[in-house]
Design a protein around this motif. Sequence first.
Motif, short mmCIF file in Angstrom:
data_model
loop_
_atom_site.label_atom_id
_atom_site.label_comp_id
_atom_site.label_asym_id
_atom_site.label_seq_id
_atom_site.Cartn_x
_atom_site.Cartn_y
_atom_site.Cartn_z
N HIS A 38 0.83 -1.21 0.00
CA HIS A 38 0.00 0.00 0.00
C HIS A 38 0.86 1.25 0.00
O HIS A 38 0.51 2.25 -0.62
CB HIS A 38 -0.93 0.01 1.21
N ARG A 39 1.98 1.19 0.69
CA ARG A 39 2.89 2.34 0.72
C ARG A 39 3.50 2.58 -0.65
O ARG A 39 3.74 3.73 -1.03
CB ARG A 39 3.98 2.12 1.76
N ARG A 44 3.66 6.02 -5.41
CA ARG A 44 3.48 6.26 -6.85
C ARG A 44 2.49 7.40 -7.09
O ARG A 44 2.70 8.25 -7.97
CB ARG A 44 2.98 5.00 -7.54
N MET A 45 1.42 7.41 -6.31
CA MET A 45 0.45 8.49 -6.46
C MET A 45 1.08 9.83 -6.11
O MET A 45 0.86 10.84 -6.80
CB MET A 45 -0.77 8.22 -5.57
N ALA A 46 1.87 9.85 -5.04
CA ALA A 46 2.53 11.10 -4.62
C ALA A 46 3.49 11.59 -5.70
O ALA A 46 3.54 12.79 -6.00
CB ALA A 46 3.26 10.88 -3.31
N VAL A 47 4.25 10.68 -6.30
CA VAL A 47 5.16 11.07 -7.38
C VAL A 47 4.38 11.62 -8.57
O VAL A 47 4.73 12.67 -9.13
CB VAL A 47 6.06 9.88 -7.80
N ALA A 48 3.32 10.94 -8.94
CA ALA A 48 2.52 11.39 -10.09
C ALA A 48 1.91 12.76 -9.85
O ALA A 48 1.97 13.64 -10.72
CB ALA A 48 1.43 10.37 -10.40
N VAL A 75 10.88 14.63 -2.38
CA VAL A 75 10.43 13.93 -1.17
C VAL A 75 9.55 12.73 -1.55
O VAL A 75 9.69 11.64 -0.97
CB VAL A 75 9.66 14.90 -0.23
N ALA A 76 8.68 12.90 -2.52
CA ALA A 76 7.81 11.81 -2.96
C ALA A 76 8.63 10.65 -3.54
O ALA A 76 8.34 9.48 -3.27
CB ALA A 76 6.80 12.31 -3.98
N VAL A 77 9.65 10.97 -4.32
CA VAL A 77 10.52 9.92 -4.86
C VAL A 77 11.25 9.21 -3.72
O VAL A 77 11.38 7.98 -3.73
CB VAL A 77 11.50 10.50 -5.90
N SER A 82 11.97 4.37 -0.50
CA SER A 82 11.95 3.77 0.84
C SER A 82 10.89 2.68 0.94
O SER A 82 11.13 1.61 1.52
CB SER A 82 11.69 4.85 1.88
N ALA A 83 9.72 2.92 0.37
CA ALA A 83 8.64 1.92 0.42
C ALA A 83 9.02 0.68 -0.36
O ALA A 83 8.76 -0.45 0.08
CB ALA A 83 7.35 2.53 -0.14
#
Length: 100
Positions: A38-39, A44-48, A75-77, A82-83
């Motif tokens: 889920h993370r 991926r959503m945060a990067v997009a 930060v999103a990448v 990390s996930a």
Amino acid sequence: SLPQRTQIAFAMIVAIALSWVAYSIWVLTRRQVLFAGHRIIAGRMAVAFSALFVAGFAALGKYAAAGFGVVMLAVAVGVLVSARRRFRELMERRRALEAA
């Protein structure tokens, strides 16, 4: 009446918020034990969405906002990397426990 660009920006914000809500509902109803996957999806959503933010403000010529977006994107990448690392660690541990 708001200007056209403002209406588009608000529509994009609402679409992003609704996608996070839909994802949250999906996660809560799925009841899966391994939340590392889920993370990865959230990363991926945060990067997009961060990339969309950067592209949108760069296209508008708002380079200060686009610069802030680049920080958000970095930060999103980092969160996504990390996930993925944590997911690999958990899968390796799972394989080791199943083999024992």
